[in-house]
Write an enzyme that holds these catalytic residues in place. Structure first.
Site, PDB file in Angstrom:
ATOM      1  N   GLU A  15      32.038  40.777  43.604  1.00 60.38           N
ATOM      2  CA  GLU A  15      32.599  41.607  44.932  1.00 60.38           C
ATOM      3  C   GLU A  15      31.672  41.642  46.161  1.00 60.38           C
ATOM      4  O   GLU A  15      30.372  42.227  45.847  1.00 60.38           O
ATOM      5  CB  GLU A  15      33.708  42.055  45.171  1.00 60.38           C
ATOM      6  CG  GLU A  15      34.842  41.625  43.849  1.00 60.38           C
ATOM      7  CD  GLU A  15      35.871  43.421  43.872  1.00 60.38           C
ATOM      8  OE1 GLU A  15      36.079  44.026  44.509  1.00 60.38           O
ATOM      9  OE2 GLU A  15      36.212  43.731  42.441  1.00 60.38           O
TER      10      GLU A  15
ATOM     11  N   ARG B  18      43.520  31.211  31.213  1.00 55.74           N
ATOM     12  CA  ARG B  18      44.748  31.871  31.002  1.00 55.74           C
ATOM     13  C   ARG B  18      46.038  30.854  31.212  1.00 55.74           C
ATOM     14  O   ARG B  18      47.160  31.788  30.879  1.00 55.74           O
ATOM     15  CB  ARG B  18      44.696  32.251  33.208  1.00 55.74           C
ATOM     16  CG  ARG B  18      43.395  33.494  32.778  1.00 55.74           C
ATOM     17  CD  ARG B  18      43.258  33.510  34.171  1.00 55.74           C
ATOM     18  NE  ARG B  18      41.600  34.480  34.412  1.00 55.74           N
ATOM     19  CZ  ARG B  18      41.320  35.494  35.184  1.00 55.74           C
ATOM     20  NH1 ARG B  18      41.919  35.635  36.231  1.00 55.74           N
ATOM     21  NH2 ARG B  18      39.907  35.941  34.772  1.00 55.74           N
TER      22      ARG B  18
END
Length: 496
Positions: free
Chosen positions: A104, A48
């Site tokens: 999550e 990234r």
């Protein structure tokens, strides 16, 4: 009360990439992307920093970062397995753990917080330190018990993250707030591997910071489109929109629900996920435009799905096919589904004869496909998904218990609360169950008729033909002899 709730949202960092780095430590500290088809579905933070983003095409990612290492991530098995390990670990802290995708989890820690708050009050300690960040750098008021609860929650969230890293080598972010909505929204404030607590006074600022209504969890794509047609584009628009008009356009329940969400109000409980309610797999592609291709893609999806169902041990009773047709306007959301019951004779084969069900399942799925697509006309699909649902336990108890070998029969009306059991010789059912139990059990137990020699051995072992504590009408003598000796003894001990 809602004000006293403390919920943690745990969000693992670049999850697929982390799993790949755990599987191959040589990939650490190198720009890494996980590839599915022609997309980089996720990448680590080294990539990234060099301009690679999630859901970027492989071609663009390579142009941005020529040294990018790509790993094929189309087999989801390692990610799924690691995901369940995380949920299981969090369950050691609290029984209220709700999965949200692979990476999550919500955890309701209200009860743990209350216990620690009491301990603090009993000890006379007036100091408590926050772990991680406070949203908006808001000042903490230790005279406010809601603040103190949330600060204690931040300490517990830090314990979660430390445990996940120590035991599973995964890092992640966490959000601590008074409900699921706010915990999820605040968890991504500081990334990666950091956490943030939201105090109630900062809730309006957090909600107003969302520049588009689709960023509010719980407001989906279709609702967003309808709101945009009404001129509602951000949270402030939604808060200010006349309730009566919204209720007329969307219906009372939906309108009231989403306006509450826009103010950060969410009373939905953290619901323990339990075992999966369905098993699905999908394949996306640029173009599929023939029946032959559709059939091939369905055949590719089924083996992995059947393997997962076999390991789970339950039997699905419904199968669903979902397709996505190409659309220049609705690229991601133009889906259509059809489903039908699975024939009983096929259900019985799940788990032990999975390879034999592929062909008939393909036929069923192709029939569902033809209900959605006129194959005589040109078509252009970009996704196929197969889902098995309506999962049910096998109709018997665990192997080794009395219930496995017995079936209960209705007692006579005069018998009151007394229960009678009749033995049934069910070799096929016995074999089915042994194959369909939890994945840590292996092998097959087959019940077969004993030889006369074995029968005589049972007699000499001190097991009578018909146990003296049972009346002859309660059992079938021949079947009793077929049972393993330890089971016979267990029956006798239970009847003592």
């Amino acid at each position: 009360s809602a004000a006293c709730r403390v919920v943690v949202h745990v969000d693992l960092d670049c999850f697929y990439a982390q799993v790949e780095m755990i599987r191959n430590p040589e990939l650490r500290d190198k720009p890494l992307g996980v590839q599915q088809k022609y997309l980089v579905v996720t990448c680590n933070y080294e990539a990234r920093k060099l301009g690679v983003k999630k859901l970027m095409s492989v071609k663009c990612a390579k142009e941005k970062c020529p040294q990018l290492i790509l790993v094929n991530g189309e087999d989801l098995t390692p990610y799924r397995e690691m995901s369940y390990k995380v949920t299981e670990l969090l369950g050691e802290f609290s029984p209220l753990v709700e999965r949200l995708g692979f990476d999550e989890n919500f955890v309701d820690i209200t009860e743990i917080v209350e216990k620690r708050l009491k301990q603090l009050q009993q000890s006379g300690c007036s100091r408590v330190c926050v772990a991680g960040h406070v949203y908006n750098h808001q000042a903490i008021n230790l005279d406010n018990t809601t603040h103190v609860r949330l600060i204690i929650g931040s300490q517990i969230a830090e314990e979660f993250r430390e445990a996940i890293y120590t035991r599973l080598s995964l890092t992640g972010c966490a959000g601590v707030a008074s409900n699921k909505l706010l915990a999820k929204l605040v968890s991504g404030t500081f990334k990666p591997n950091q956490q943030t607590v939201l105090l109630p006074e900062s809730c309006p600022d957090l909600m107003r910071s969302l520049d588009h209504i689709q960023k509010v969890p719980g407001i989906g794509y279709k609702t967003t489109k309808r709101l945009e047609m009404l001129g509602v584009r951000n949270v402030c628009d939604l808060q200010a929109f006349p309730s009566a008009v919204l209720e007329k356009e969307l219906g009372v329940s939906i309108a009231q629900h989403i306006q509450k969400l826009s103010y950060g109000e969410d009373d939905s409980p953290v619901t323990p996920t339990g075992p999966p309610q369905s098993f699905s797999d999908e394949d996306s592609f640029k173009k599929c435009s023939s029946e032959v291709e559709v059939k091939e893609k369905i055949e590719e999806l089924l083996p992995n799905l059947l393997d997962r169902i076999s390991k789970d041990g339950r039997q699905p009773h419904t199968v669903r096919l979902t397709i996505r047709q190409f659309s220049s306007t609705d690229k991601w959301f133009n889906r259509e589904s059809r489903q039908c019951p699975i024939p009983p004779h096929l259900i019985q084969k799940f788990g032990k004869e999975s390879s034999t069900v592929i062909s008939p399942l393909v036929d069923i799925l192709m029939k569902l496909f033809r209900k959605m697509i006129d194959v005589d006309l040109p078509f252009h699909l970009t996704l196929l998904s197969v889902c098995f649902s309506n999962l049910k336990d096998l109709p018997s108890s665990k192997k080794g218990s009395i219930g496995f070998y017995l079936k209960q029969v209705s007692p006579p009306l005069t018998s009151g609360k007394q229960h009678f059991y009749a033995f049934a010789f069910l070799p096929q059912e016995v074999e089915d169950v042994s194959q369909g139990e939890e994945s840590n059990r292996t092998g097959t137990t087959k019940t077969r008729k004993l030889s006369e020699e074995k029968k005589s051995n049972i007699k000499t072992a001190g097991i009578p033909d018909i146990p003296f504590r049972l009346s002859p009408g309660e059992i079938d003598q021949e079947v009793f002899r077929e049972l393993p000796e330890d089971i016979q003894k267990e029956i006798l001990s239970e009847k003592t």
